[in-house]
Motif scaffolding. Structure first.
Motif, PDB file in Angstrom:
ATOM      1  N   LEU A 116       0.834  -1.229   0.081  1.00  0.00           N
ATOM      2  CA  LEU A 116      -0.050  -0.109  -0.134  1.00  0.00           C
ATOM      3  C   LEU A 116       0.891   1.289   0.019  1.00  0.00           C
ATOM      4  CD1 LEU A 116      -2.841  -1.250   2.712  1.00  0.00           C
ATOM      5  CD2 LEU A 116      -3.123  -0.950   0.126  1.00  0.00           C
ATOM      6  N   ALA A 117       1.795   1.150   0.827  1.00  0.00           N
ATOM      7  CA  ALA A 117       2.918   2.235   0.738  1.00  0.00           C
ATOM      8  C   ALA A 117       3.691   2.658  -0.495  1.00  0.00           C
ATOM      9  CB  ALA A 117       3.827   2.186   1.941  1.00  0.00           C
ATOM     10  N   LEU A 118       3.985   1.393  -1.117  1.00  0.00           N
ATOM     11  CA  LEU A 118       4.698   1.674  -2.342  1.00  0.00           C
ATOM     12  C   LEU A 118       3.929   1.205  -3.513  1.00  0.00           C
ATOM     13  CD1 LEU A 118       7.962  -0.224  -0.827  1.00  0.00           C
ATOM     14  CD2 LEU A 118       7.639   2.351  -1.106  1.00  0.00           C
ATOM     15  N   GLN A 119       2.801   1.729  -3.531  1.00  0.00           N
ATOM     16  CA  GLN A 119       1.986   1.527  -4.619  1.00  0.00           C
ATOM     17  C   GLN A 119       2.708   2.129  -6.005  1.00  0.00           C
ATOM     18  OE1 GLN A 119      -2.143   2.654  -4.730  1.00  0.00           O
ATOM     19  NE2 GLN A 119      -2.183   2.257  -2.466  1.00  0.00           N
ATOM     20  N   GLY A 120       3.439   3.206  -5.858  1.00  0.00           N
ATOM     21  CA  GLY A 120       4.087   3.709  -7.227  1.00  0.00           C
ATOM     22  C   GLY A 120       5.394   3.081  -7.618  1.00  0.00           C
ATOM     23  N   SER A 121       6.130   2.428  -6.581  1.00  0.00           N
ATOM     24  CA  SER A 121       7.217   1.742  -6.670  1.00  0.00           C
ATOM     25  C   SER A 121       6.710   0.177  -7.593  1.00  0.00           C
ATOM     26  CB  SER A 121       7.957   1.388  -5.696  1.00  0.00           C
ATOM     27  OG  SER A 121       8.342   2.620  -5.272  1.00  0.00           O
ATOM     28  N   LEU A 122       5.715  -0.084  -7.000  1.00  0.00           N
ATOM     29  CA  LEU A 122       5.255  -1.561  -7.724  1.00  0.00           C
ATOM     30  C   LEU A 122       4.763  -1.179  -9.191  1.00  0.00           C
ATOM     31  CD1 LEU A 122       3.150  -3.033  -4.603  1.00  0.00           C
ATOM     32  CD2 LEU A 122       5.414  -3.675  -5.582  1.00  0.00           C
ATOM     33  N   SER A 123       4.010  -0.085  -9.269  1.00  0.00           N
ATOM     34  CA  SER A 123       3.669   0.359 -10.738  1.00  0.00           C
ATOM     35  C   SER A 123       4.951   0.411 -11.566  1.00  0.00           C
ATOM     36  CB  SER A 123       3.207   1.638 -10.803  1.00  0.00           C
ATOM     37  OG  SER A 123       2.465   2.106 -11.936  1.00  0.00           O
ATOM     38  N   ASN A 124       5.976   0.907 -11.073  1.00  0.00           N
ATOM     39  CA  ASN A 124       7.259   1.254 -11.818  1.00  0.00           C
ATOM     40  C   ASN A 124       7.834  -0.144 -11.989  1.00  0.00           C
ATOM     41  OD1 ASN A 124       7.191   3.861 -11.540  1.00  0.00           O
ATOM     42  ND2 ASN A 124       8.500   4.143  -9.790  1.00  0.00           N
ATOM     43  N   LEU A 125       7.749  -1.415 -10.965  1.00  0.00           N
ATOM     44  CA  LEU A 125       8.177  -2.596 -11.380  1.00  0.00           C
ATOM     45  C   LEU A 125       7.484  -3.199 -12.360  1.00  0.00           C
ATOM     46  CD1 LEU A 125       9.839  -5.069 -10.335  1.00  0.00           C
ATOM     47  CD2 LEU A 125       8.148  -5.698  -8.640  1.00  0.00           C
TER      48      LEU A 125
END
Length: 267
Positions: free
Chosen positions: A97-106
């Motif tokens: 939840l905190a790293l939604q942007g990073s997961l999107s980048n992955l």
């Protein structure tokens, strides 16, 4: 009291040995991961991959191996695996939840490597950013601009953006729009422009250059002039032709007019 001291001594001795053993495993494991990643990079199969895929695999393998090492060290210390799995599951949800942007980048990085809209070494434009692709990592794509500046773009953004790849094809068309005075002879202007293409060795003879009268502008006749060259020679042709057009027009009395406005005064 003696029994209690013995139990405490035994407990701390056992815990200390486990801790020392875990630290040794951690140090050795980190060194082995470093060596293993270097060995993977030297394999023939790895070197045959696209440079962007190489960067992605290297980053992903490094993180995955370190995660396995940390779990192993935790098990050696004596942390129950069931508890660890539960904690990791809860932490995974919170981190997700905190790293939604990073997961999107992955996910974006995976999409870039699977569908390959561009590759390392291509000159691309995405929105207002343009440059040569230097690397495609797990989370970010790195561009190097023509003035030697580094641009780091999140993979999630670039995978969803419109990308213009200038290096995907071996040839490019160079387009010019040239304005001349209404007093100029149309056939003479076309002959001069096409003659410049004959003199430039970087311009292809096939497809042949073309020149048309595009429109009647407010202050000038607008000619469209198009020629083909190799992608790597695009800017050489563009700048050289702009210089040659001005010099040739000056030598042959062809005027490139300034914007003009006729003003009529009514008494």
């Amino acid at each position: 009291m003696n029994e209690l001291l013995k139990e405490l001594y035994s407990f701390f001795l056992d815990a200390g040995l486990k801790l020392i053993y875990a630290i040794i495993i951690l140090i050795i494991g980190l060194k082995l991961i470093k060596v293993l990643c270097k060995l993977i990079k030297k394999t023939k199969g790895f070197n045959k991959l696209d440079p962007g895929v190489q960067t992605f695999i290297d980053s992903f393998a490094n993180l995955a191996l370190k995660a396995v090492l940390i779990i192993t060290v935790a098990a050696i210390i004596g942390i129950p695996m069931t508890s660890m799995i539960a904690v990791l599951g809860s932490a995974g949800v919170a981190i997700g939840l905190a790293l939604q942007g990073s997961l999107s980048n992955l996910a974006g990085g995976l999409m870039l490597l699977i569908f390959k809209p561009f590759k390392v070494g291509d000159y691309i434009q995405s929105g207002s950013d343009a440059g040569t692709v230097r690397s495609i990592s797990i989370l970010y794509t790195e561009l190097l601009t023509t003035d030697n500046c580094k641009i780091v773009i999140p993979n999630g953004s670039i995978s969803n953006a419109v990308i213009k790849d200038y290096s995907s094809e071996n040839t490019r068309r160079v387009d010019f729009e040239v304005g001349v005075s209404y007093n100029s002879d149309i056939d003479t202007v076309k002959e001069l422009l096409l003659g410049l293409a004959e003199e430039n060795d970087l311009i292809f003879k096939e497809p042949a250059p073309v020149c048309y009268l595009k429109s009647h502008g407010d202050s000038a006749l607008i000619f469209t002039y198009r020629c083909w060259t190799r992608s790597e020679d695009y800017w050489k042709v563009f700048f050289k032709m702009n210089e040659d057009i001005k010099k040739t027009f000056d030598a042959n009395g062809i005027e490139i007019p300034f914007p003009q406005l006729d003003v009529h005064l009514d008494k």
